[in-house]
Design an enzyme around this catalytic site. Structure first.
Site, short mmCIF file in Angstrom:
data_model
loop_
_atom_site.label_atom_id
_atom_site.label_comp_id
_atom_site.label_asym_id
_atom_site.label_seq_id
_atom_site.Cartn_x
_atom_site.Cartn_y
_atom_site.Cartn_z
N HIS A 221 0.82 -1.22 0.00
CA HIS A 221 0.00 0.00 0.00
C HIS A 221 0.85 1.28 0.00
O HIS A 221 0.66 2.12 -0.86
CB HIS A 221 -1.09 0.03 1.07
CG HIS A 221 -1.88 1.27 0.87
ND1 HIS A 221 -2.83 1.38 -0.12
CD2 HIS A 221 -1.75 2.49 1.40
CE1 HIS A 221 -3.27 2.62 -0.16
NE2 HIS A 221 -2.64 3.32 0.76
N PHE A 373 -6.44 0.69 -10.74
CA PHE A 373 -5.04 1.13 -10.72
C PHE A 373 -4.55 1.60 -12.08
O PHE A 373 -3.52 2.24 -12.16
CB PHE A 373 -4.11 0.11 -10.02
CG PHE A 373 -3.93 -1.22 -10.66
CD1 PHE A 373 -3.18 -1.38 -11.80
CD2 PHE A 373 -4.47 -2.35 -10.05
CE1 PHE A 373 -2.99 -2.64 -12.34
CE2 PHE A 373 -4.27 -3.60 -10.59
CZ PHE A 373 -3.53 -3.75 -11.74
N HIS A 374 -5.34 1.34 -13.13
CA HIS A 374 -4.95 1.98 -14.39
C HIS A 374 -5.36 3.45 -14.41
O HIS A 374 -4.80 4.24 -15.17
CB HIS A 374 -5.50 1.21 -15.59
CG HIS A 374 -4.63 0.02 -15.92
ND1 HIS A 374 -4.78 -1.20 -15.32
CD2 HIS A 374 -3.55 -0.10 -16.73
CE1 HIS A 374 -3.85 -2.04 -15.76
NE2 HIS A 374 -3.07 -1.38 -16.62
N ARG A 438 -6.53 -11.00 -13.61
CA ARG A 438 -5.44 -11.98 -13.71
C ARG A 438 -5.90 -13.30 -14.30
O ARG A 438 -5.62 -14.37 -13.78
CB ARG A 438 -4.86 -12.25 -12.33
CG ARG A 438 -4.44 -11.00 -11.66
CD ARG A 438 -3.93 -11.26 -10.29
NE ARG A 438 -2.77 -10.40 -10.05
CZ ARG A 438 -2.22 -10.24 -8.87
NH1 ARG A 438 -2.69 -10.87 -7.84
NH2 ARG A 438 -1.18 -9.46 -8.74
FE1 HAS Z 1 -5.77 1.91 -4.57
C1 HAS Z 1 -6.00 -1.52 -4.90
C2 HAS Z 1 -7.95 1.82 -1.95
C3 HAS Z 1 -5.38 5.32 -4.11
C4 HAS Z 1 -3.05 1.88 -6.68
N1 HAS Z 1 -4.73 0.46 -5.61
C5 HAS Z 1 -5.00 -0.88 -5.62
C6 HAS Z 1 -4.06 -1.56 -6.47
C7 HAS Z 1 -3.19 -0.59 -6.94
C8 HAS Z 1 -3.65 0.68 -6.40
C9 HAS Z 1 -1.99 -0.81 -7.83
O1 HAS Z 1 -9.12 -0.30 -0.07
C10 HAS Z 1 -4.04 -3.04 -6.82
C11 HAS Z 1 -3.09 -3.85 -6.02
C12 HAS Z 1 -3.16 -5.29 -6.45
O2 HAS Z 1 -2.48 -5.65 -7.43
O3 HAS Z 1 -3.92 -6.07 -5.84
N2 HAS Z 1 -6.58 3.31 -3.31
C13 HAS Z 1 -7.45 3.07 -2.32
C14 HAS Z 1 -7.80 4.32 -1.64
C15 HAS Z 1 -7.08 5.31 -2.27
C16 HAS Z 1 -6.30 4.66 -3.30
C17 HAS Z 1 -8.74 4.50 -0.50
N3 HAS Z 1 -4.51 3.32 -5.28
C18 HAS Z 1 -4.50 4.66 -4.96
C19 HAS Z 1 -3.42 5.32 -5.63
C20 HAS Z 1 -2.75 4.35 -6.35
C21 HAS Z 1 -3.45 3.11 -6.12
C22 HAS Z 1 -3.10 6.79 -5.50
C23 HAS Z 1 -1.56 4.44 -7.23
C24 HAS Z 1 -0.88 5.52 -7.47
N4 HAS Z 1 -6.81 0.45 -3.66
C25 HAS Z 1 -7.60 0.62 -2.57
C26 HAS Z 1 -8.08 -0.70 -2.10
C27 HAS Z 1 -7.51 -1.66 -2.93
C28 HAS Z 1 -6.72 -0.90 -3.90
C29 HAS Z 1 -8.96 -1.00 -0.97
C30 HAS Z 1 -7.66 -3.19 -2.85
C31 HAS Z 1 -8.72 -3.66 -3.73
C32 HAS Z 1 -8.79 -5.17 -3.69
O4 HAS Z 1 -9.78 -5.68 -3.18
O5 HAS Z 1 -7.88 -5.84 -4.18
C33 HAS Z 1 -7.07 6.79 -1.89
O6 HAS Z 1 -5.75 7.19 -1.61
C34 HAS Z 1 -7.67 7.69 -2.91
C35 HAS Z 1 -7.80 9.12 -2.40
C36 HAS Z 1 -7.97 10.09 -3.53
C37 HAS Z 1 -8.89 11.02 -3.62
C38 HAS Z 1 -8.93 11.95 -4.83
C39 HAS Z 1 -8.44 13.37 -4.54
C40 HAS Z 1 -8.35 14.16 -5.82
C41 HAS Z 1 -7.32 14.96 -6.18
C42 HAS Z 1 -7.32 15.61 -7.55
C43 HAS Z 1 -7.84 17.02 -7.51
C44 HAS Z 1 -7.99 17.54 -8.88
C45 HAS Z 1 -7.89 18.83 -9.23
C46 HAS Z 1 -8.08 19.21 -10.62
C47 HAS Z 1 -7.62 19.92 -8.25
C48 HAS Z 1 -9.92 11.24 -2.57
C49 HAS Z 1 -6.14 15.22 -5.31
C50 HAS Z 1 -9.50 19.65 -10.78
C51 HAS Z 1 -9.60 20.72 -11.75
C52 HAS Z 1 -10.74 21.07 -12.32
C53 HAS Z 1 -10.69 22.15 -13.26
C54 HAS Z 1 -12.03 20.36 -12.05
CU CU Z 2 -3.90 0.10 -0.84
#
Ligand code: HAS
Ligand code: CU
Length: 547
Positions: A221, A373-374, A438
């Protein structure tokens, strides 16, 4: 006095990493294209190449090699730019790290190509690869430790010399990311050294599967934040300068990195919610901590909106969303990371769904997770890294990013976003319909549900093909920027903090404090369940080679 440019010898160090990074993108991209074509039943692989062999190569080359080399190369350049030329000792350590990492990378990749390491990038036991696969990974990790050591050493010397309590924001962020990496890799290194290597060499008969997976996700993670934080460095520190604005708040930016360090590690169980042998209480505790780690991302979103709005209003925007039009959409250095940010909104929302305990039962082990994750690492992070490379490579090679290259780079971003829309959209949808991740092409003996998945898999192949064209275009652009673009001076943008921002409290750079808190959190989240795993372990499992 710090110069505005990266020192020439530091530039070479940084470029060496970037070459490997983008070489890995090309190879990993070829594997990715072939996978989508196999999975949709479009082609059959020639010459005895296996689907899972490609999948392993794809995961390792893109998720591990591309990201890590890029991040280290980017950080070396940024540290040289903000702290000054590397001192001799850290400089030598950095090159040694490069050599050791590259040796490990080559060894592991060769084992995968020889079909001796077809265990996917998570190398879950009881799948058993050749010992050389794990030994290659060990060298890779040791190399990254030397890289992190070189950065921390440089940071330490510069801080001592300057006598300032706070280091430049870029340097603070780079060092925090490497500290996160140190703490995280302890888990995977322990598992590889004490479990996988002895087991694959035949020194012990069995392996504790649950413990190995837990140690993997203790690392796995925070690994995703090791990818994300360098993108956040770009969003916080570099984007404000590119758009002609200011960093909204230095203190908020540092606090968000500290929160990532604290909360990104004790949450690995959210990848094991459906794993038996861990009691629901400990899973629930880590789910709660997972929701804590969403906070710094929301702070980041807030801070970015503030930067965009303030700079837009300064440029004369008056309506509610008028600032949106004032952003430099044609500037490739902005456009690629911005599309990455926009994609991170649905990507992060998907992550929150994954983490939501019961909902994880629906998505776990389906293509939904692959879709997730893509969008995160392969879009938000990758597009930001491409956006950095567009100015960093010419900066390091003494060339310029021409108007024509801006246009091609923007086309690259659009192709990436469109390809990912089809591929990841289809993955998310078909995952909800139950299609497993997978898994190579199969109709499960013409089961009607499985036949219903095929149109989505064809859509994935369509998206994958567009992405492959985008990868070729990327390589063309980067080759031009490294070797053929006109000679000149390309800026390394580093933002300045807005005048109205509050002064940064020095406590934010108190490493002893944050490392103590993170250690306590890790001990609370892991001690009892890990002791249970060891005490109640079933007999160790033998290894299997299913490929
Ligand atoms: Fe994830 C599985 C939960 C973030 C990558 N994640 C994965 C796997 C990968 C991955 C590779 O709870 C698969 C692993 C495997 O092979 O089994 N993930 C989360 C949560 C977040 C999260 C809660 N993941 C990421 C990030 C990754 C990533 C970042 C890579 C870089 N993920 C999971 C969970 C799994 C999981 C479970 C397991 C699933 C399973 O069952 O196998 C959080 O960190 C996300 C928080 C993000 C936000 C978004 C904030 C938005 C922002 C952009 C603002 C945009 C602006 C532009 C300002 C709340 C900061 C706007 C402008 C305008 C003009 C409109
Ligand atoms: Cu994770």
């Amino acid at each position: 006095m710090i110069s505005q440019v990266v020192d020439r010898s530091d530039a070479k160090l940084s470029m060496a990493h970037l070459y490997v990074a983008f070489g890995a993108v090309l190879l990993g991209g070829i594997a990715g294209l072939l996978q989508t074509l196999v999975r949709s039943g479009t082609i059959v692989l020639p010459a005895g190449i296996g689907y899972y062999q490609l999948l392993t190569a794809h995961g390792i080359l893109l998720a591990l090699v591309f990201t890590t080399y890029f991040i280290i190369g980017f950080f070396y350049a940024g540290l040289s730019r903000t702290l000054g030329k590397f001192y001799d000792q850290p400089y030598r350590m950095a090159w040694l790290g490069f050599v050791i990492m590259t040796f490990g990378t080559v060894l592991t990749t060769v084992m995968i190509l020889l079909n001796e390491g077809t265990v996917l990038y998570t190398f879950y036991a009881p799948l058993k690869a050749s010992p050389l696969f794990y030994i290659g990974l060990t060298f890779f990790i040791i190399g990254t430790w030397l890289a992190g050591g070189a950065m921390c050493h440089q940071y330490y010397i510069c801080k001592k010399v300057s006598k300032k309590k706070l280091s430049p924001l870029f340097a603070f962020m780079a060092v925090s990311t490497m500290v996160l990496w140190f703490v995280a890799t302890i888990g995977v290194a322990a598992s590889v050294l004490f479990q996988f290597i002895p087991w694959s060499l035949g020194w012990v008969d069995g392996i504790n599967i649950l413990l190995s997976r837990t140690l993997f996700w203790y690392f796995g993670h925070p690994l995703v934040y090791f990818w994300l934080l360098p993108a956040y460095v770009c969003w916080y520190v570099i984007i404000p300068e590119i758009i002609g604005g200011k960093i909204f708040s230095d203190a908020l930016a540092r606090l968000s990195f500290v929160l990532f360090l604290l909360f990104s590690i004790p949450v690995g169980f959210h990848h094991q919610l459906l794993e038996s042998g861990i009691s629901p209480f400990w899973k629930f505790l880590q789910v709660v901590l997972t929701f804590m780690v969403i906070v710094p991302s929301l702070m980041t979103a807030f801070s970015l909106f503030a930067t965009f709005e303030i700079s837009g209003r300064r440029k004369g925007a008056s309506s509610l969303f008028g600032w949106f039009k004032k952003l430099p959409w044609k500037d490739a250095r902005f456009f690629a990371p911005m599309v990455g940010m926009l994609i991170f909104i649905p990507a992060g929302a998907g992550g929150i769904i994954n983490a939501s305990n019961q909902m994880n039962q629906i998505v776990h082990n389906t293509l939904w997770v692959t879709g997730h994750f893509h969008l995160t690492v392969a879009s938000s992070v990758a597009l930001t890294f491409f956006g950095i490379a567009y100015w960093l490579i010419p900066h390091l090679t003494g060339r310029v990013l021409t108007g024509r290259m801006h246009q091609l780079a923007n086309l690259q971003t659009i192709l990436w976003a469109v390809g990912m829309f089809f591929m990841s959209g289809a993955m998310h949808t078909v995952g909800l319909l139950g299609a497993p991740r997978r898994t190579a092409y199969t109709t499960y003996q013409d089961n009607p549900d499985a036949l219903g998945w095929i149109p989505y898999e064809v859509t994935m192949a369509l998206g994958g093909s567009i992405l492959f064209i985008a990868i070729i275009l990327l390589i063309v652009i980067l080759t031009d920027l490294a070797f053929f673009a006109p000679k000149g001076k390309e800026d390394f943008p580093i933002g300045t903090v807005a005048d109205q921002a509050e002064k940064t409290p020095v406590i934010l750079e108190n490493w002893r404090l944050w490392l103590t808190v993170v250690t306590i959190l890790i001990l609370v989240a892991y001690t009892v369940p890990v002791v249970h795993m060891i005490e109640h372990a079933p007999p160790g499992s033998p290894g299997y080679k299913f490929w």
